[in-house]
Motif scaffolding. Structure first.
Motif, PDB file in Angstrom:
ATOM      1  N   ASP A  29       7.764   1.279  -6.538  1.00 12.33           N
ATOM      2  CA  ASP A  29       6.509   0.915  -7.211  1.00 12.33           C
ATOM      3  C   ASP A  29       5.302   1.382  -6.402  1.00 12.33           C
ATOM      4  N   MET A  30       5.367   1.226  -5.082  1.00  9.80           N
ATOM      5  CA  MET A  30       4.251   1.664  -4.231  1.00  9.80           C
ATOM      6  C   MET A  30       4.184   3.184  -4.161  1.00  9.80           C
ATOM      7  N   LEU A  31       5.344   3.827  -4.134  1.00 11.89           N
ATOM      8  CA  LEU A  31       5.351   5.294  -4.126  1.00 11.89           C
ATOM      9  C   LEU A  31       4.707   5.851  -5.385  1.00 11.89           C
ATOM     10  N   ASP A  32       4.856   5.143  -6.492  1.00 13.68           N
ATOM     11  CA  ASP A  32       4.229   5.602  -7.734  1.00 13.68           C
ATOM     12  C   ASP A  32       2.714   5.697  -7.597  1.00 13.68           C
ATOM     13  N   LEU A  33       2.151   4.962  -6.647  1.00 12.18           N
ATOM     14  CA  LEU A  33       0.700   4.975  -6.440  1.00 12.18           C
ATOM     15  C   LEU A  33       0.267   5.989  -5.380  1.00 12.18           C
ATOM     16  N   ALA A  34       1.231   6.615  -4.726  1.00 16.55           N
ATOM     17  CA  ALA A  34       0.909   7.550  -3.637  1.00 16.55           C
ATOM     18  C   ALA A  34       0.402   8.872  -4.193  1.00 16.55           C
ATOM     19  N   THR A  35      -0.483   9.495  -3.439  1.00 13.29           N
ATOM     20  CA  THR A  35      -0.935  10.833  -3.811  1.00 13.29           C
ATOM     21  C   THR A  35       0.072  11.847  -3.284  1.00 13.29           C
ATOM     22  N   CYS A  36       0.097  13.012  -3.908  1.00 15.45           N
ATOM     23  CA  CYS A  36       0.943  14.124  -3.463  1.00 15.45           C
ATOM     24  C   CYS A  36       2.427  13.731  -3.420  1.00 15.45           C
ATOM     25  N   LEU A  37       2.858  12.925  -4.355  1.00 18.94           N
ATOM     26  CA  LEU A  37       4.246  12.465  -4.400  1.00 18.94           C
ATOM     27  C   LEU A  37       5.212  13.636  -4.605  1.00 18.94           C
ATOM     28  N   THR A  38       6.324  13.615  -3.888  1.00 13.02           N
ATOM     29  CA  THR A  38       7.349  14.648  -4.055  1.00 13.02           C
ATOM     30  C   THR A  38       8.696  13.966  -4.294  1.00 13.02           C
ATOM     31  N   SER A  39       9.709  14.760  -4.553  1.00 13.64           N
ATOM     32  CA  SER A  39      11.041  14.201  -4.797  1.00 13.64           C
ATOM     33  C   SER A  39      11.682  13.661  -3.525  1.00 13.64           C
ATOM     34  N   THR A  40      11.112  13.976  -2.358  1.00 17.55           N
ATOM     35  CA  THR A  40      11.653  13.456  -1.097  1.00 17.55           C
ATOM     36  C   THR A  40      10.635  12.559  -0.387  1.00 17.55           C
ATOM     37  N   CYS A  71       0.870  -1.187   0.000  1.00 15.57           N
ATOM     38  CA  CYS A  71       0.000   0.000   0.000  1.00 15.57           C
ATOM     39  C   CYS A  71       0.905   1.234   0.000  1.00 15.57           C
ATOM     40  N   SER A  72       0.283   2.390   0.048  1.00 13.93           N
ATOM     41  CA  SER A  72       1.077   3.620   0.169  1.00 13.93           C
ATOM     42  C   SER A  72       0.499   4.506   1.270  1.00 13.93           C
ATOM     43  N   THR A  73      -0.219   3.903   2.193  1.00 13.98           N
ATOM     44  CA  THR A  73      -0.840   4.692   3.264  1.00 13.98           C
ATOM     45  C   THR A  73       0.181   5.267   4.239  1.00 13.98           C
ATOM     46  N   CYS A  74       1.388   4.741   4.241  1.00  5.80           N
ATOM     47  CA  CYS A  74       2.415   5.241   5.149  1.00  5.80           C
ATOM     48  C   CYS A  74       3.316   6.278   4.469  1.00  5.80           C
ATOM     49  N   HIS A  75       2.856   6.810   3.338  1.00  3.94           N
ATOM     50  CA  HIS A  75       3.623   7.812   2.587  1.00  3.94           C
ATOM     51  C   HIS A  75       3.947   9.017   3.474  1.00  3.94           C
ATOM     52  N   VAL A  76       5.218   9.364   3.519  1.00  2.86           N
ATOM     53  CA  VAL A  76       5.655  10.564   4.228  1.00  2.86           C
ATOM     54  C   VAL A  76       6.567  11.374   3.316  1.00  2.86           C
ATOM     55  N   ILE A  77       6.623  12.643   3.609  1.00  3.86           N
ATOM     56  CA  ILE A  77       7.502  13.546   2.867  1.00  3.86           C
ATOM     57  C   ILE A  77       8.591  14.019   3.833  1.00  3.86           C
ATOM     58  N   GLU A  83      12.553  16.037   9.983  1.00  2.00           N
ATOM     59  CA  GLU A  83      11.227  16.605   9.762  1.00  2.00           C
ATOM     60  C   GLU A  83      10.449  15.707   8.824  1.00  2.00           C
ATOM     61  N   VAL A  84       9.249  15.360   9.253  1.00  2.00           N
ATOM     62  CA  VAL A  84       8.372  14.503   8.452  1.00  2.00           C
ATOM     63  C   VAL A  84       7.057  15.232   8.235  1.00  2.00           C
ATOM     64  N   THR A  85       6.641  15.276   6.994  1.00  2.00           N
ATOM     65  CA  THR A  85       5.361  15.894   6.661  1.00  2.00           C
ATOM     66  C   THR A  85       4.446  14.831   6.094  1.00  2.00           C
ATOM     67  N   LEU A  86       3.208  14.836   6.534  1.00  2.00           N
ATOM     68  CA  LEU A  86       2.238  13.911   5.963  1.00  2.00           C
ATOM     69  C   LEU A  86       1.591  14.565   4.754  1.00  2.00           C
ATOM     70  N   PRO A  87       1.365  13.789   3.692  1.00  2.00           N
ATOM     71  CA  PRO A  87       0.705  14.361   2.518  1.00  2.00           C
ATOM     72  C   PRO A  87      -0.741  14.746   2.858  1.00  2.00           C
ATOM     73  N   ALA A  88      -1.296  15.647   2.078  1.00  2.00           N
ATOM     74  CA  ALA A  88      -2.666  16.097   2.336  1.00  2.00           C
ATOM     75  C   ALA A  88      -3.673  14.969   2.171  1.00  2.00           C
ATOM     76  N   TYR A  89      -3.368  14.014   1.299  1.00  2.00           N
ATOM     77  CA  TYR A  89      -4.278  12.902   1.049  1.00  2.00           C
ATOM     78  C   TYR A  89      -3.486  11.607   1.043  1.00  2.00           C
ATOM     79  N   SER A  90      -4.174  10.514   1.331  1.00  2.00           N
ATOM     80  CA  SER A  90      -3.559   9.209   1.111  1.00  2.00           C
ATOM     81  C   SER A  90      -4.584   8.332   0.411  1.00  2.00           C
ATOM     82  N   LYS A  91      -4.075   7.340  -0.279  1.00  2.00           N
ATOM     83  CA  LYS A  91      -4.929   6.428  -1.028  1.00  2.00           C
ATOM     84  C   LYS A  91      -4.901   5.090  -0.295  1.00  2.00           C
ATOM     85  N   ASN A  92      -6.064   4.610   0.046  1.00  2.00           N
ATOM     86  CA  ASN A  92      -6.122   3.361   0.793  1.00  2.00           C
ATOM     87  C   ASN A  92      -7.063   2.396   0.097  1.00  2.00           C
TER      88      ASN A  92
END
Ligand code: FES
Length: 95
Positions: A42-53, A18-24, A70-79
């Protein structure tokens, strides 16, 4: 705040399904980490609000060297896990 827990969901419990644990991450922290595996990318490719970090939080092994990162949570996640089967793991309460 550094003394505050982050309500980060890990729907697949770190099995890279999944990509629910996506952090920036901040650039400095991102540069300190080992390269992500192909499965993580591959999972990051499915994450919303993907950034270079962006990274998957469950793949980051915490160490003393990362203290203060510093860890930022994306505004949205895909579950994919919550929506199709109406199973609502915490912290989802409105599905
Ligand atoms: Fe699913 Fe991290 S919890 S990939």
């Amino acid at each position: 705040r550094s003394d505050e827990a982050i309500a980060l969901e890990g729907a697949c419990e770190a099995s890279l399904a999944c990509s629910t644990c996506h952090v920036i991450l901040d650039q400095e922290t991102f540069d300190r980490l080992d390269e992500p595996s192909e499965d993580e990318e591959d999972m990051l490719d499915l994450a919303t609000c993907l950034t270079s970090t962006s990274r998957l939080g469950c793949q980051i092994i915490l160490s003393k060297e990362l203290e203060g990162m510093e860890v930022t949570l994306p505004a949205y996640s895909k579950n994919f896990y919550v929506r199709p089967c109406n199973f609502c793991p915490k912290p989802h309460t409105n599905c």
